[in-house]
Write an enzyme that holds these catalytic residues in place. Structure first.
Site, PDB file in Angstrom:
ATOM      1  N   GLN A  69     -73.716   8.099  83.772  1.00  0.00           N
ATOM      2  CA  GLN A  69     -72.534   8.015  82.914  1.00  0.00           C
ATOM      3  C   GLN A  69     -71.273   8.289  83.720  1.00  0.00           C
ATOM      4  O   GLN A  69     -70.586   7.370  84.132  1.00  0.00           O
ATOM      5  CB  GLN A  69     -72.693   8.973  81.735  1.00  0.00           C
ATOM      6  CG  GLN A  69     -73.866   8.577  80.841  1.00  0.00           C
ATOM      7  CD  GLN A  69     -74.068   9.528  79.672  1.00  0.00           C
ATOM      8  OE1 GLN A  69     -73.356  10.493  79.490  1.00  0.00           O
ATOM      9  NE2 GLN A  69     -75.073   9.256  78.863  1.00  0.00           N
ATOM     10  N   ASP A  70     -70.965   9.562  83.962  1.00  0.00           N
ATOM     11  CA  ASP A  70     -69.847   9.881  84.847  1.00  0.00           C
ATOM     12  C   ASP A  70     -70.277  11.022  85.754  1.00  0.00           C
ATOM     13  O   ASP A  70     -71.327  11.630  85.552  1.00  0.00           O
ATOM     14  CB  ASP A  70     -68.565  10.197  84.065  1.00  0.00           C
ATOM     15  CG  ASP A  70     -68.666  11.440  83.197  1.00  0.00           C
ATOM     16  OD1 ASP A  70     -69.803  11.904  82.939  1.00  0.00           O
ATOM     17  OD2 ASP A  70     -67.623  11.952  82.778  1.00  0.00           O
ATOM     18  N   PRO A  71     -69.507  11.330  86.798  1.00  0.00           N
ATOM     19  CA  PRO A  71     -69.942  12.344  87.769  1.00  0.00           C
ATOM     20  C   PRO A  71     -70.085  13.730  87.141  1.00  0.00           C
ATOM     21  O   PRO A  71     -69.454  14.042  86.125  1.00  0.00           O
ATOM     22  CB  PRO A  71     -68.818  12.332  88.813  1.00  0.00           C
ATOM     23  CG  PRO A  71     -68.156  11.000  88.665  1.00  0.00           C
ATOM     24  CD  PRO A  71     -68.253  10.672  87.211  1.00  0.00           C
ATOM     25  N   PHE A 138     -66.377  13.111  80.839  1.00  0.00           N
ATOM     26  CA  PHE A 138     -65.845  11.890  80.207  1.00  0.00           C
ATOM     27  C   PHE A 138     -64.318  11.823  80.204  1.00  0.00           C
ATOM     28  O   PHE A 138     -63.732  10.990  79.513  1.00  0.00           O
ATOM     29  CB  PHE A 138     -66.374  11.728  78.769  1.00  0.00           C
ATOM     30  CG  PHE A 138     -67.861  11.837  78.648  1.00  0.00           C
ATOM     31  CD1 PHE A 138     -68.700  10.878  79.198  1.00  0.00           C
ATOM     32  CD2 PHE A 138     -68.444  12.912  77.995  1.00  0.00           C
ATOM     33  CE1 PHE A 138     -70.074  10.983  79.096  1.00  0.00           C
ATOM     34  CE2 PHE A 138     -69.822  13.029  77.888  1.00  0.00           C
ATOM     35  CZ  PHE A 138     -70.630  12.055  78.443  1.00  0.00           C
TER      36      PHE A 138
END
EC number: 3.2.2.27
Length: 229
Positions: A69-71, A138
Site C-alpha cells: 500500500q504505502d511505506p 496514507f
C-alpha cells in the site's frame, strides 16, 4: 529533491516504459508536492530510496509483483521495497505474518526483514504509494502516486507475459482491476492482507509462496529462493 526525482534514476528498461508518463501533468504536480513535503516535514523513505523497487528489479527481469500500500511510517523502516525493512530493523507485524505463512507453506524461516534478495530474483516489491509522512499512514495517498504505479502495472500487463501478480488485501485488488481482463497472459494470486487485522481472514493458509514456485516451474523459469541471507 530535483535530482532524486528524475527519470534517469531508473534502469534504462524502466525509462523506456515510463518516459511518456514522466511528462504527464500529474507528475509535475506530484514533484512539486514532494519538494514541499521533503523540505518541510519528515518523509519516508529517504529521497534516494523512493524508486528502490524499480532500481532493484528492471522491467525485463520482473517475474512476480507483490503489491503493497504505502511505506512503513516509522523511523528507519521504509527503504523503498514493499513490506521490507533494512537489515537490523525490528520486523513490523505484517512482515511477521508474511514470514509465519512462508514458514508454514514452504518451511523457510527468516529472521531478517530485508527482502532485497527477493527483488534481485525478479520480484517487484511495489507499493501503490511510494512515500509517506512520518507517523501518518496514507498521508501521501491521492497525490498522484496511484496513477504512476497504475502505469507501471499497465506496462507490465501490456508488454510482458506470464507475470505472477500477488494481491494481498482489497487495496491491491482495486489497483489491479486491469488484470482481470488479461488473465490469458498473467497469473493472479489473491488473499487477505497480512496485517494483524486481516491475516486470519484468508492470508494465513493461502500458500502463495509454494504456488509462485509451482507456476514458475511450469513456465520453466527458475524458482524463487525464499531464504534471506
Amino acid at each position: 529533491m530535483q535530482n532524486a526525482f528524475t527519470i534517469d534514476q531508473l534502469p534504462l528498461s524502466w525509462q523506456e516504459q515510463l518516459e511518456n508518463e514522466w511528462s504527464q501533468p500529474y507528475m509535475y504536480k506530484l514533484r512539486e508536492f514532494l519538494q514541499s513535503e521533503y523540505s518541510q516535514k519528515t518523509i519516508y523513505p529517504a529521497k534516494d530510496n523512493i524508486f528502490t523497487a524499480l532500481k532493484s528489479t528492471p522491467f525485463d527481469s520482473v517475474r512476480v509483483v507483490i503489491l503493497g500500500q504505502d511505506p512503513y511510517p516509522g523511523e528507519g523502516q521504509a527503504h523503498g521495497l514493499s513490506f521490507s525493512v533494512p537489515q537490523g530493523v525490528r520486523l513490523p507485524p505484517s512482515l511477521v505474518n508474511i514470514f509465519s505463512e512462508l514458514h508454514a507453506d514452504v518451511g523457510v524461516k527468516n529472521t531478517t526483514g530485508c527482502l532485497q534478495s527477493w527483488a534481485d530474483q525478479g520480484i517487484l516489491l511495489l507499493n501503490t504509494v511510494l512515500t509517506v509522512r512520518a507517523g501518518s499512514p496514507f498521508s501521501h495517498a491521492g497525490q498522484g502516486w496511484e496513477q504512476f504505479t497504475d502505469a507501471i502495472i499497465t506496462k507490465l500487463i501490456e508488454n510482458r507475459s506470464h507475470v505472477i501478480f500477488v494481491l494481498w488485501g482489497n487495496a491491491a485488488r482495486k489497483t489491479c482491476d486491469l488484470l482481470f481482463r488479461s488473465t490469458h497472459k498473467h497469473a493472479i494470486l489473491a488473499a487477505a492482507h497480512p496485517s494483524p487485522l486481516a491475516a486470519h481472514r484468508g492470508f494465513f493458509g493461502c500458500s502463495h509462496f509454494s504456488k509462485i514456485n509451482y507456476l514458475l516451474k511450469k513456465l520453466n523459469k527458475p524458482m524463487i529462493n525464499w531464504k534471506l541471507p
